[in-house]
Motif scaffolding. Structure first.
Motif, PDB file in Angstrom:
ATOM      1  N   VAL A 123     -31.395   3.944  -2.946  1.00 26.62           N
ATOM      2  CA  VAL A 123     -31.252   3.760  -1.777  1.00 26.62           C
ATOM      3  C   VAL A 123     -29.923   4.239  -1.238  1.00 26.62           C
ATOM      4  CG1 VAL A 123     -30.735   2.152   0.395  1.00 26.62           C
ATOM      5  CG2 VAL A 123     -32.553   1.523  -1.266  1.00 26.62           C
ATOM      6  N   VAL A 124     -28.712   4.297  -1.976  1.00 22.78           N
ATOM      7  CA  VAL A 124     -27.636   4.963  -1.753  1.00 22.78           C
ATOM      8  C   VAL A 124     -27.561   6.488  -1.713  1.00 22.78           C
ATOM      9  CG1 VAL A 124     -25.254   5.132  -2.571  1.00 22.78           C
ATOM     10  CG2 VAL A 124     -26.115   3.099  -2.388  1.00 22.78           C
ATOM     11  N   THR A 125     -28.380   6.837  -2.565  1.00 24.06           N
ATOM     12  CA  THR A 125     -28.813   8.352  -2.606  1.00 24.06           C
ATOM     13  C   THR A 125     -29.519   8.759  -1.281  1.00 24.06           C
ATOM     14  OG1 THR A 125     -29.003   8.362  -5.075  1.00 24.06           O
ATOM     15  CG2 THR A 125     -30.096  10.072  -3.968  1.00 24.06           C
ATOM     16  N   GLN A 126     -30.165   8.063  -0.910  1.00 23.37           N
ATOM     17  CA  GLN A 126     -30.922   8.489   0.215  1.00 23.37           C
ATOM     18  C   GLN A 126     -30.053   8.444   1.413  1.00 23.37           C
ATOM     19  OE1 GLN A 126     -34.066   9.579   0.224  1.00 23.37           O
ATOM     20  NE2 GLN A 126     -34.320   8.922  -1.849  1.00 23.37           N
ATOM     21  N   LEU A 127     -29.255   7.408   1.429  1.00 22.26           N
ATOM     22  CA  LEU A 127     -28.314   7.268   2.665  1.00 22.26           C
ATOM     23  C   LEU A 127     -27.035   8.238   2.410  1.00 22.26           C
ATOM     24  CD1 LEU A 127     -27.616   3.320   2.672  1.00 22.26           C
ATOM     25  CD2 LEU A 127     -29.332   4.659   4.031  1.00 22.26           C
ATOM     26  N   LEU A 136     -29.726   1.858  11.357  1.00 18.46           N
ATOM     27  CA  LEU A 136     -30.852   1.119  11.016  1.00 18.46           C
ATOM     28  C   LEU A 136     -31.931   1.865  10.718  1.00 18.46           C
ATOM     29  CD1 LEU A 136     -31.249  -2.424  12.342  1.00 18.46           C
ATOM     30  CD2 LEU A 136     -31.010  -1.670   9.781  1.00 18.46           C
ATOM     31  N   SER A 137     -32.240   2.850  11.756  1.00 18.99           N
ATOM     32  CA  SER A 137     -33.448   3.975  11.511  1.00 18.99           C
ATOM     33  C   SER A 137     -33.267   4.572  10.357  1.00 18.99           C
ATOM     34  CB  SER A 137     -33.387   4.713  12.651  1.00 18.99           C
ATOM     35  OG  SER A 137     -33.496   3.962  13.986  1.00 18.99           O
ATOM     36  N   ARG A 138     -31.868   5.352  10.021  1.00 20.22           N
ATOM     37  CA  ARG A 138     -31.664   6.118   8.871  1.00 20.22           C
ATOM     38  C   ARG A 138     -31.957   5.077   7.637  1.00 20.22           C
ATOM     39  NH1 ARG A 138     -26.019   8.881   9.963  1.00 20.22           N
ATOM     40  NH2 ARG A 138     -25.940   7.378  11.643  1.00 20.22           N
TER      41      ARG A 138
END
Length: 551
Positions: A376-380, A431-433
């Motif tokens: 998830v952190v990678t995606q963010l 939140l959308s991201r």
């Protein structure tokens, strides 16, 4: 994936028949043009609630139909097979029709179906997300199910549920016994119930067998009349047997043609076969008899069994379960301390079995939580949230059917900010991201074929908008992605670009949708980004399109 959608007389859509492609498709248009109408139509195909007001003014009914390509290996195929749906060429056709009067019908492959089943099927194929859909992510009660979806340990989770049910049953029975206060009258009534079940002397499948026998006896009169009518037709003076015999006799006297001798012999053979069959029918008819006393015994027994079923659960298995429960309760009253000791041992054994499975599940959840955090952190990071931190908080408790873990997602969007619950931290755009990042992780696991984002980029711009578009583009390598957007950087990342336009014709307003070619895309992107059709605006739009394809 959704390959085609047909919409007729739905709100502002007069008639839309679109062929849709895989990968990423963007839908743009002016504010108020109805960009989200097509997504609303897909939502109705998913089972969303409909109303008469959705039928276009002046029309009697609306029709929405989608054609989906469903791979043979997809998990939803087994669900469809069980319900008797056959997919020719792997095509699933879903239809919703609804009228001004409020009447509606749902169909799968032209066969009427329930909304509940439609929702179950479509949930496995299409995921529709708007900014409002982030609400379930804010609620910690859903976080455990999300982690477990990532865990992919369904068999172990089922073992935990099963062992917990056994433990809970023992625990409830022990609690009931410890707090029970039975009188002599209670014992007498329970004993009466147990004796009533035992005296019934029920047998498995007995009711079905008796009712089948009763049906045969009730048909005795028709069977008997039919048999005697058949015998008369075969055996009377003008019946089948004498006629066949006479025909054979007539041919056997003609010796001028060998063919006629063959026919005569065949008729003779047929006569003797029919004669034997007639005798068998007569014997069977004579063997039939109607035992009125047995008929009434059957009726009484069937009525008695139904009475016992009604009193004690409705089926043979339920009555047997009730009998065992009564037996245990009576035994517990008569031998209360022994029963308590026995149940305490059973409860302890059941808890140990549950605890073993639950601890194993806890260990796997802890390990997978770390993996999920990293993903998830990678995606963010990719979505222009460089300082974001994500943590899966797992706290143990006494336990339930899901295990011994309480799970909550915690996040920090800014450097130096402590981890907080999602509801207390993230803005709408953030939140959308975050949801987009989560969907990138989870969609591949769920088997979803089509993901729809309806204006989730509201409140962002510039590099963030482009990052959102690139993340959708990445997701579209594995699944079909539709996005409704008002941002040029997002639309530029799409493989296919559709424009939604509102047209005024006299007193009639309608919305139409069509796909853009390369030059039309440049014109539309220029319009979105700078509201200009100048040479420089076109050059910037072309550069944006090239960047989206290159990066």
């Amino acid at each position: 994936m959704l390959t085609q959608i047909y919409v007729k007389d739905f709100i502002l859509l007069d008639h839309v028949n679109l062929t849709l492609e895989d990968h990423m498709s963007a839908f743009t248009g002016e504010t108020g043009a109805g960009k989200s109408l097509l997504m609303d139509a897909i939502g109705i195909l998913k089972g969303d609630r409909i109303s008469a007001s959705m039928v276009k003014d002046g029309k009697d009914k609306a029709i929405i139909e989608g054609v989906f390509q469903v791979p043979s290996h997809h998990a939803v195929r087994s669900l469809l097979d069980e319900a008797g749906y056959t997919l020719e060429d792997d095509l699933l056709i879903v239809t919703r029709e609804f009228s001004k009067e409020g009447k509606s019908v749902a169909r799968i492959n032209q066969r009427t179906t329930t909304i509940a089943f439609l929702k179950e099927v479509m949930a496995a194929l299409v995921d529709l997300h708007s900014q409002h859909d982030t609400q379930y992510l804010l609620n910690p009660k859903y976080h455990l199910s999300l982690l477990d979806r990532f865990l992919q340990q369904d068999a172990l989770r089922e073992d935990v549920r099963d062992t917990y049910r056994v433990f809970k049953k023992c625990d409830d029975e022990l609690s009931q016994l410890l707090h029970a206060d039975y009188s002599e009258d209670d014992l007498e009534f329970l004993t009466f119930q147990l004796n009533e079940i035992d005296e019934a002397m029920l047998k498995e499948n007995e009711l079905d067998e008796l009712e089948e026998e009763l049906r045969h006896m009730m048909g005795y009169e028709k069977v008997s009349a039919g048999l005697h009518a058949a015998i008369q037709l075969l055996d009377e003076e003008e019946g089948g047997l004498p006629i066949i015999y006479e025909a054979a006799h007539q041919l056997s006297g003609l010796h001028y043609d060998e063919t006629l001798d063959t026919y005569a012999q065949k008729l003779n053979d047929a006569y003797y076969v029919m004669q034997d069959l007639t005798e068998e029918i007569k014997e069977y008819a004579q063997s039939l008899e109607f035992d009125e006393e047995h008929f009434h015994e059957l009726q009484d027994r069937i009525s008695y069994i139904h009475k016992i079923f009604r009193k004690y659960g409705g089926s043979y298995d339920a009555v047997c379960e009730k009998r065992d429960e009564l037996d245990r309760t009576i035994d517990g009253i008569l031998h209360r301390q022994d029963a308590i000791t026995k149940l305490e041992k059973a409860r302890q054994k059941a808890y140990e079995a549950y605890e073993t499975q639950a601890k194993q599940l806890h260990t796997l959840r802890m390990a997978k939580a770390k993996e999920l955090e990293e993903l998830v952190v990678t995606q963010l990071r990719d979505l222009e949230l460089p300082n974001a931190r994500f943590h899966v908080s797992i706290e143990t408790f006494a336990g339930n059917a899901t295990g011994m873990d309480k799970v909550e997602f915690l996040i920090s969007m800014n450097a130096g900010e402590r981890l907080k619950s999602l509801s207390a931290t993230a803005s709408g755009g953030e939140l959308s991201r975050f949801m987009l990042g989560m969907k990138t992780v989870f969609t591949r696991l769920q088997g979803i074929e089509t993901v729809i984002f309806d204006e989730i980029d509201t409140g962002v711009s510039g590099n963030v908008a482009f990052a959102i578009g690139k993340k959708m583009q990445e997701l579209a390598k594995d699944v079909q992605v539709f996005c409704v957007t008002h941002l040029a950087p997002v639309a530029a990342c799409a493989d296919h670009h559709y424009v939604v336009e509102k047209l005024q014709e006299n007193d009639h307003v309608k919305t139409q949708i069509h796909v853009l070619d390369e030059q039309e895309r440049i014109i539309q992107l220029a319009s979105i980004s700078s509201a200009s059709q100048s040479v420089s605006a076109h050059a910037m739009a072309k550069e944006l399109l090239e960047k989206a394809r290159r990066d």
